[in-house]
Design a protein around this motif. Structure first.
Motif, PDB file in Angstrom:
ATOM      1  N   GLY A   1      52.320  42.979 113.387  1.00  0.00           N
ATOM      2  CA  GLY A   1      51.719  43.939 112.467  1.00  0.00           C
ATOM      3  C   GLY A   1      50.236  44.132 112.689  1.00  0.00           C
ATOM      4  N   LEU A   2      49.796  43.937 113.940  1.00  0.00           N
ATOM      5  CA  LEU A   2      48.396  44.116 114.315  1.00  0.00           C
ATOM      6  C   LEU A   2      48.312  45.112 115.464  1.00  0.00           C
ATOM      7  CD1 LEU A   2      47.425  40.323 114.378  1.00  0.00           C
ATOM      8  CD2 LEU A   2      46.676  41.973 112.643  1.00  0.00           C
ATOM      9  N   ARG A   3      47.121  45.670 115.660  1.00  0.00           N
ATOM     10  CA  ARG A   3      46.892  46.530 116.822  1.00  0.00           C
ATOM     11  C   ARG A   3      45.590  46.122 117.493  1.00  0.00           C
ATOM     12  NH1 ARG A   3      42.822  50.035 115.716  1.00  0.00           N
ATOM     13  NH2 ARG A   3      42.451  50.580 113.522  1.00  0.00           N
ATOM     14  N   PHE A   4      45.579  46.190 118.809  1.00  0.00           N
ATOM     15  CA  PHE A   4      44.382  45.862 119.578  1.00  0.00           C
ATOM     16  C   PHE A   4      43.258  46.812 119.192  1.00  0.00           C
ATOM     17  CE2 PHE A   4      41.664  46.467 123.299  1.00  0.00           C
ATOM     18  CZ  PHE A   4      41.305  45.153 123.578  1.00  0.00           C
ATOM     19  N   ASP A   5      42.048  46.249 119.019  1.00  0.00           N
ATOM     20  CA  ASP A   5      40.905  47.051 118.585  1.00  0.00           C
ATOM     21  C   ASP A   5      39.869  47.220 119.690  1.00  0.00           C
ATOM     22  OD1 ASP A   5      39.400  48.392 116.422  1.00  0.00           O
ATOM     23  OD2 ASP A   5      38.025  46.699 116.628  1.00  0.00           O
ATOM     24  N   GLY A   6      39.558  46.156 120.429  1.00  0.00           N
ATOM     25  CA  GLY A   6      38.579  46.276 121.507  1.00  0.00           C
ATOM     26  C   GLY A   6      38.083  44.914 121.957  1.00  0.00           C
ATOM     27  N   TYR A   7      37.493  44.893 123.154  1.00  0.00           N
ATOM     28  CA  TYR A   7      36.922  43.657 123.687  1.00  0.00           C
ATOM     29  C   TYR A   7      35.486  43.494 123.209  1.00  0.00           C
ATOM     30  CZ  TYR A   7      40.941  43.318 126.794  1.00  0.00           C
ATOM     31  OH  TYR A   7      42.219  43.201 127.281  1.00  0.00           O
ATOM     32  N   LEU A   8      35.096  42.244 122.996  1.00  0.00           N
ATOM     33  CA  LEU A   8      33.735  41.931 122.570  1.00  0.00           C
ATOM     34  C   LEU A   8      32.871  41.432 123.715  1.00  0.00           C
ATOM     35  CD1 LEU A   8      34.516  40.036 119.227  1.00  0.00           C
ATOM     36  CD2 LEU A   8      33.892  42.449 119.521  1.00  0.00           C
ATOM     37  N   THR A   9      33.497  40.993 124.798  1.00  0.00           N
ATOM     38  CA  THR A   9      32.752  40.455 125.938  1.00  0.00           C
ATOM     39  C   THR A   9      33.270  41.088 127.226  1.00  0.00           C
ATOM     40  OG1 THR A   9      34.294  38.582 126.072  1.00  0.00           O
ATOM     41  CG2 THR A   9      32.250  38.239 124.831  1.00  0.00           C
ATOM     42  N   GLU A  10      32.397  41.143 128.211  1.00  0.00           N
ATOM     43  CA  GLU A  10      32.734  41.804 129.471  1.00  0.00           C
ATOM     44  C   GLU A  10      33.885  41.123 130.192  1.00  0.00           C
ATOM     45  OE1 GLU A  10      30.432  43.097 133.605  1.00  0.00           O
ATOM     46  OE2 GLU A  10      29.281  42.633 131.800  1.00  0.00           O
ATOM     47  N   ASP A  11      34.000  39.801 130.053  1.00  0.00           N
ATOM     48  CA  ASP A  11      35.075  39.090 130.751  1.00  0.00           C
ATOM     49  C   ASP A  11      36.402  39.146 130.004  1.00  0.00           C
ATOM     50  OD1 ASP A  11      34.696  37.372 128.626  1.00  0.00           O
ATOM     51  OD2 ASP A  11      34.313  35.587 129.849  1.00  0.00           O
ATOM     52  N   ARG A  12      36.434  39.835 128.858  1.00  0.00           N
ATOM     53  CA  ARG A  12      37.643  40.039 128.046  1.00  0.00           C
ATOM     54  C   ARG A  12      38.169  38.738 127.434  1.00  0.00           C
ATOM     55  NH1 ARG A  12      41.977  43.523 131.104  1.00  0.00           N
ATOM     56  NH2 ARG A  12      41.544  42.093 132.814  1.00  0.00           N
ATOM     57  N   SER A  13      37.288  37.760 127.278  1.00  0.00           N
ATOM     58  CA  SER A  13      37.716  36.515 126.634  1.00  0.00           C
ATOM     59  C   SER A  13      37.681  36.616 125.110  1.00  0.00           C
ATOM     60  CB  SER A  13      36.857  35.338 127.107  1.00  0.00           C
ATOM     61  OG  SER A  13      35.492  35.557 126.810  1.00  0.00           O
ATOM     62  N   TRP A  14      36.916  37.558 124.571  1.00  0.00           N
ATOM     63  CA  TRP A  14      36.863  37.780 123.121  1.00  0.00           C
ATOM     64  C   TRP A  14      37.297  39.210 122.833  1.00  0.00           C
ATOM     65  CZ3 TRP A  14      35.444  34.332 119.237  1.00  0.00           C
ATOM     66  CH2 TRP A  14      34.916  33.108 119.670  1.00  0.00           C
ATOM     67  N   PHE A  15      38.163  39.370 121.829  1.00  0.00           N
ATOM     68  CA  PHE A  15      38.599  40.705 121.441  1.00  0.00           C
ATOM     69  C   PHE A  15      38.956  40.717 119.964  1.00  0.00           C
ATOM     70  CE2 PHE A  15      42.524  38.561 122.603  1.00  0.00           C
ATOM     71  CZ  PHE A  15      43.455  39.020 121.678  1.00  0.00           C
ATOM     72  N   THR A  16      39.146  41.907 119.437  1.00  0.00           N
ATOM     73  CA  THR A  16      39.483  42.056 118.024  1.00  0.00           C
ATOM     74  C   THR A  16      40.773  42.852 117.870  1.00  0.00           C
ATOM     75  OG1 THR A  16      38.095  44.042 117.871  1.00  0.00           O
ATOM     76  CG2 THR A  16      37.090  41.937 117.246  1.00  0.00           C
ATOM     77  N   ALA A  17      41.406  42.650 116.712  1.00  0.00           N
ATOM     78  CA  ALA A  17      42.597  43.409 116.342  1.00  0.00           C
ATOM     79  C   ALA A  17      42.500  43.742 114.861  1.00  0.00           C
ATOM     80  CB  ALA A  17      43.863  42.611 116.634  1.00  0.00           C
ATOM     81  N   ARG A  18      43.233  44.767 114.460  1.00  0.00           N
ATOM     82  CA  ARG A  18      43.237  45.191 113.058  1.00  0.00           C
ATOM     83  C   ARG A  18      44.677  45.304 112.560  1.00  0.00           C
ATOM     84  NH1 ARG A  18      38.299  46.757 111.223  1.00  0.00           N
ATOM     85  NH2 ARG A  18      36.704  47.162 112.813  1.00  0.00           N
ATOM     86  N   PRO A  19      44.867  45.126 111.253  1.00  0.00           N
ATOM     87  CA  PRO A  19      46.221  45.267 110.707  1.00  0.00           C
ATOM     88  C   PRO A  19      46.677  46.718 110.724  1.00  0.00           C
ATOM     89  CG  PRO A  19      44.629  44.903 108.946  1.00  0.00           C
ATOM     90  CD  PRO A  19      43.884  44.735 110.227  1.00  0.00           C
TER      91      PRO A  19
END
Length: 204
Positions: A185-203
């Motif tokens: 029940g989440l969707r990918f929101d975006g990466y926070l770091t260039e190496d893609r080790s941190w990212f966010t998702a939203r309900p």
């Protein structure tokens, strides 16, 4: 546990702080000794931690916390932000799905889930190696690949003390990640770091 109490932060609180609203309520799943939550509290966030280790939580410095397994915990409130750091997402796939369900359960409808994963390029690069950070020498003694899984044996040295940690890490493709998030029940929101080790998702 003693090793984790010695670990310094390595930019994690700053990454989270920059990604979330000021003064946000933050739930960290797998908070350990509060290594990330303590700086977030100092930055003005209202924090709460969950961990399954009583010994870890005793070192939280008085911050609010709940003793529970991440896959089982169901608090009676939601939060502006849910944090799943320390590459917990790259653990065993069935646990990953359970952790994502826990994230979804606790995030506000308009909130944000912040994840830290092993950078995708890490799986191709990890090998026997040694590095020192803040007086802690980390030695990757073994890194055995089995398809999408890497079995690691890592020694941590501080002075004359040594801790050994054996654990698997599973690579997650972008398609698999999107599917796992969607099922929770989440969707990918975006990466926070260039190496893609941190990212966010939203309900959703």
């Amino acid at each position: 546990m003693e090793y984790y109490s010695l670990l310094p932060t390595m930019g994690e609180p700053e990454i989270v702080h920059a990604a979330v609203p000021g003064g946000a309520s933050v739930l960290e799943l797998g908070c350990g000794t509060g290594r990330i939550l303590r700086p977030l509290a100092a930055l003005g966030h209202r924090v709460h931690g969950v961990d399954e280790s009583p010994a870890m939580l005793e070192r939280m410095g008085g911050l609010p916390a709940t003793l529970a397994r991440l896959q089982d915990v169901r608090l009676d409130r939601t939060f502006d932000v849910v944090l799943l750091a320390s590459t917990t997402l790259n653990g065993e796939p069935s646990l990953r799905r359970a952790f994502l369900a826990t994230c979804r359960h606790h995030v506000d409808p308009g909130g944000l889930v912040v994840f830290q994963q092993n950078a995708p390029a890490w799986f191709d690069a990890v090998t026997e190696s040694s590095a020192e950070i803040a007086g802690i020498r980390r030695v990757v003694r073994s890194a055995l690949r089995h398809g999408d899984r890497v079995d690691l044996v890592v020694d941590y040295h501080v002075g004359d003390r040594t801790w050994t940690h054996e654990f698997p890490r599973y690579a997650i493709t972008s398609r698999e990640l999107a599917r796992n998030l969607r099922e929770a029940g989440l969707r990918f929101d975006g990466y926070l770091t260039e190496d893609r080790s941190w990212f966010t998702a939203r309900p959703v």
